[in-house]
Design an enzyme around this catalytic site. Sequence first.
Site, mmCIF file in Angstrom:
data_model
loop_
_atom_site.group_PDB
_atom_site.id
_atom_site.type_symbol
_atom_site.label_atom_id
_atom_site.label_comp_id
_atom_site.label_asym_id
_atom_site.label_seq_id
_atom_site.Cartn_x
_atom_site.Cartn_y
_atom_site.Cartn_z
ATOM 1 N N ALA A 1 -8.317 -1.167 1.897
ATOM 2 C CA ALA A 1 -9.717 -0.825 3.090
ATOM 3 C C ALA A 1 -10.755 -2.045 2.479
ATOM 4 O O ALA A 1 -12.008 -1.545 2.600
ATOM 5 C CB ALA A 1 -10.139 0.469 3.210
ATOM 6 N N GLU B 1 -11.017 -8.014 3.462
ATOM 7 C CA GLU B 1 -10.112 -8.056 4.901
ATOM 8 C C GLU B 1 -10.943 -8.833 6.049
ATOM 9 O O GLU B 1 -10.491 -9.483 6.976
ATOM 10 C CB GLU B 1 -9.742 -6.589 5.491
ATOM 11 C CG GLU B 1 -8.798 -6.037 4.571
ATOM 12 C CD GLU B 1 -8.937 -4.613 4.905
ATOM 13 O OE1 GLU B 1 -9.649 -3.856 4.701
ATOM 14 O OE2 GLU B 1 -7.800 -4.181 5.337
ATOM 15 N N ARG C 1 -8.209 2.945 12.928
ATOM 16 C CA ARG C 1 -9.250 1.696 12.563
ATOM 17 C C ARG C 1 -9.191 0.696 13.771
ATOM 18 O O ARG C 1 -10.131 0.006 13.938
ATOM 19 C CB ARG C 1 -8.642 1.082 11.267
ATOM 20 C CG ARG C 1 -9.550 0.041 10.831
ATOM 21 C CD ARG C 1 -9.244 -0.647 9.541
ATOM 22 N NE ARG C 1 -9.885 0.465 8.656
ATOM 23 C CZ ARG C 1 -11.306 0.279 7.953
ATOM 24 N NH1 ARG C 1 -12.029 -0.716 8.411
ATOM 25 N NH2 ARG C 1 -11.673 1.155 7.140
ATOM 26 N N ARG D 1 -3.787 -6.583 6.024
ATOM 27 C CA ARG D 1 -5.229 -6.925 6.097
ATOM 28 C C ARG D 1 -5.767 -6.728 7.113
ATOM 29 O O ARG D 1 -5.351 -7.617 8.306
ATOM 30 C CB ARG D 1 -5.087 -8.606 5.636
ATOM 31 C CG ARG D 1 -6.250 -8.919 4.892
ATOM 32 C CD ARG D 1 -6.110 -10.497 4.365
ATOM 33 N NE ARG D 1 -7.063 -10.755 3.306
ATOM 34 C CZ ARG D 1 -7.088 -11.842 2.446
ATOM 35 N NH1 ARG D 1 -6.060 -12.582 2.639
ATOM 36 N NH2 ARG D 1 -7.967 -11.964 1.729
ATOM 37 N N GLU E 1 0.873 -1.246 -0.030
ATOM 38 C CA GLU E 1 0.118 0.126 -0.098
ATOM 39 C C GLU E 1 0.872 1.333 0.092
ATOM 40 O O GLU E 1 0.457 2.428 -0.704
ATOM 41 C CB GLU E 1 -0.979 0.108 1.248
ATOM 42 C CG GLU E 1 -2.085 1.004 0.943
ATOM 43 C CD GLU E 1 -3.140 0.925 2.019
ATOM 44 O OE1 GLU E 1 -3.415 -0.154 2.813
ATOM 45 O OE2 GLU E 1 -3.456 1.998 2.281
HETATM 46 N N1 MTE Z 1 -6.166 -11.417 -1.791
HETATM 47 C C1 MTE Z 1 -5.267 -11.579 -2.302
HETATM 48 N N2 MTE Z 1 -5.238 -12.849 -2.937
HETATM 49 N N3 MTE Z 1 -4.015 -11.353 -2.388
HETATM 50 C C2 MTE Z 1 -3.893 -9.667 -1.572
HETATM 51 O O1 MTE Z 1 -2.974 -9.226 -1.713
HETATM 52 N N4 MTE Z 1 -4.777 -8.149 -0.090
HETATM 53 C C3 MTE Z 1 -5.850 -8.235 0.919
HETATM 54 C C4 MTE Z 1 -7.231 -8.642 0.504
HETATM 55 N N5 MTE Z 1 -7.514 -9.757 -0.233
HETATM 56 C C5 MTE Z 1 -5.032 -9.568 -0.578
HETATM 57 C C6 MTE Z 1 -6.094 -10.388 -0.966
HETATM 58 C C7 MTE Z 1 -6.495 -6.619 1.368
HETATM 59 S S1 MTE Z 1 -5.282 -6.312 2.470
HETATM 60 C C8 MTE Z 1 -7.172 -5.798 0.867
HETATM 61 S S2 MTE Z 1 -7.273 -4.433 1.562
HETATM 62 C C9 MTE Z 1 -8.075 -6.198 -0.189
HETATM 63 O O2 MTE Z 1 -7.855 -7.566 -0.704
HETATM 64 C C10 MTE Z 1 -7.932 -5.382 -1.357
HETATM 65 O O3 MTE Z 1 -8.797 -5.487 -2.613
HETATM 66 P P1 MTE Z 1 -10.106 -5.172 -2.721
HETATM 67 O O4 MTE Z 1 -10.475 -3.762 -2.183
HETATM 68 O O5 MTE Z 1 -10.450 -5.314 -4.061
HETATM 69 O O6 MTE Z 1 -10.870 -6.362 -1.924
HETATM 70 MO MO1 MOS Z 2 -5.475 -3.649 2.879
HETATM 71 S S1 MOS Z 2 -4.496 -3.647 4.819
HETATM 72 O O1 MOS Z 2 -6.369 -2.095 3.468
HETATM 73 O O2 MOS Z 2 -4.240 -3.031 1.981
#
Ligand code: MTE
Ligand code: MOS
Length: 774
Positions: free
Chosen positions: A509, A720, A308, A340, A230
């Site tokens: 998020a 998350e 958060r 996450r 991020e």
């Molecule tokens: N899933 C996979 N396979 N790889 C990732 O890096 N990151 C997580 C989650 N799921 C992640 C994941 C995190 S920290 C977040 S914030 C969300 O995916 C971001 O994507 P989204 O907003 O499209 O759900």
């Molecule tokens: Mo997810 S920790 O908000 O990138």
Amino acid sequence: MKTADLKHDSAIKHVTGQSVYVNDITANRQLVGRVVYSPEAHARISLLDIKAASKLNGVVAILTHKDIPGINQMGPVIHDELCLAIDEVTFIGQAIVLIAAETEEAAFKAEKLIRIEFEELDTILDLHEAIAENSLIAPPRLIECGNVDETLLSAPHVISGELESGAQEHWYLETQSALAIPGEGKEMLIHASSQNPAETQAIVAEVLGIAKNEVDVEVRRMGGAFGGKETQGNHVAAWAALLANATRRPVGIHLFRDDDQKITGKRHRFLSKYQIGFNDEGKIIVYSVELNSDAGAATDLSRAILERAMLHAENSYFIPNVRIVGNAFRTNLPSNTAFRGFGGPQGMVVIETAVDKIARFLKKDPAEIRKLNFYGISQKNITPYGETIVNNHLHLMYDQLLASSGYKERRLQIAIFNTEHEFVKRGISLTPVKFGISFTTAFLNQAGALVNIYNDGTVAVNHGGTEMGQGLHTKMLGIAADELGVSPELIKISPTNTSKVPNTSATAASSGSDLNGMAVKNAIDKLKSRLTEVALDELKSKLKTDSILAVQIVFADNSVFAVSHPDTKIPFGELVKLAYLKQISLSATGFYKTPGIYFDRELGRGNPFYYYAYGMAVSEVEVDVLTGESKLLRTDILHDVGDSLNPEIDLGQIEGGFIQGVGWVTTEEIKWDKKGHLLTHSPDTYKIPTVNDIPLHFNVELLSGYPNEGTIRKSKAVGEPPLMLAFSVWLAIKDAVSAVENHEFEPAFSLPATAEVVLKSIEEIKKMRLGVRS
Ligand code: MTE
Ligand code: MOS
């Protein structure tokens, strides 16, 4: 085929090796970039000599802070993070020198020839020390409601305690990587592995001292990110850009696993102190908690993460009197960052441990104490920060999961099992998750898209979100296909690129699909209204009638028609060609901002979340009393994603998020030595879950029949929230430990519950028994 059944866009590509990552992209005359970093946690640099290294064959450039043409900064929100150290280092892993060489071998040799001498300074390497030194990185934060002090005095029972939760390494499969390619004049193209291309662009522009419009950042996909990219994907991009700018040649940096683990930040460790007051029935009446986080050497996202954590301190429970104090402390470790859950897990785990203690104190089933304290449906539904909870699914999910998991019967069976087994004990736990969806920094809740229809009838969709494995692009493809009424084969989701959609927020998020989905729809709505005009003219002349209205036009089955005359269809491709010949623009941008959310940080009040995602889990474990090892036998999860955009992907997110959480609460232990060296910097010492850690019986279900009004296709974010379902495993282990002495004593427990922690805890309660007897 329904677009909700679309396979993840990378499913075939990943397993056949066709997916393209940064390190798969090569450029003509490309150089190898290497980062020389500090081996000291806190020291003055007394000597820095690069002369011998510079003369080495194959070395093209060696840069120090003096060679940065722009600003020596890469802090994302607060500018307190140097790009290259000047005369002092504040953590092990801090970049001091950059090398660009023709080969990896030359880069290694050069590194050995660089002389850096240090004078050691005092360090702060853990939270206890940081708290004692009051090394706050930002002013303390407070959220408060009701009357905490008085209620603590009058409450029938008060339990107080402390809880430490550990750091966590992201362990994305693709380590931090960037390829910088200089163009004409000041232009710089970055192939980045970044959740936040717009910020990567900003940081690169700043260190190079050029404008943002000279920098293009492109992200095809990340090989996992989990929050670790991020902000910290920006760092390699800035270093590669500096080297590419200095050499005017493409430079790639791809960190080795050990280097990546040593120099990047992790999930924030927390040390939390709490007091919880409750009545004989188990109703919580007051909760006071102090959340202390280890920010590391720079601010990074620590403020937002602490926020958060505070906004999730009460999890799913209505408590009339609450005080949440938040402190983030500076230490001499790499700056900790998003992971996450973004602080949510660290905040929630404290109340979950407190609720568990209430149940043990009252000798009641913890699941019942949880239910008793759930937020109400139409009353007792206001959070400590003043947001009213609507569409609360906690109660119905509890009933559904209790039944489907057979919780009550299994609790009885476990009790019997435990009386019959001395050296293995079983435990079970149910825990809920209520997770707020939206960036708590309200203005970040915006997204953009660019949709191009080409005159062969194919479509390119670009949006501001990035793909990291979570399936965002597949969901966007489904949305675009449904909205345009064409088959997905006609649509391509192009790489995320700052020159196509500017000023985007991080994909974080969990709001990637909420925000970008709406932006994509907005762009398509504009195109459809233009195409509708063309279709109306065409249909009117074909059908020889004037009575067709725009509202009757339907886009479906790769064609466009009027509901009144469904047999006269214009193929989509034909309509597009007609529009082109009529000189109609076939390209549109889309935009979306989440309505009605705000948060006042000073007051600690507001409506920071657009809605909440709910989940619940029941886990059963078996603990080996002699070794402390635990095994996850069964997990049942019920999770709320509204109307799922893609059930297979959502189930994957739930399973993956949960197992990642299981790693955090069980085996993933990060250790540093007394000097601040990371001891767990490779997979032989740092244990992430493997396929063997997945429960044998793993039942994951989506809550069905509860559409989420007001979001794209009535869906909910999923990325998350499932991570926090792993608390069920952590507390099931505690339940098994407590069974060793027949649940008569309260075991001491911390997170992660490694075999060592479990064994110590067992030894302690055995001693308590002896203490009682003597
Ligand atoms: N899933 C996979 N396979 N790889 C990732 O890096 N990151 C997580 C989650 N799921 C992640 C994941 C995190 S920290 C977040 S914030 C969300 O995916 C971001 O994507 P989204 O907003 O499209 O759900
Ligand atoms: Mo997810 S920790 O908000 O990138």
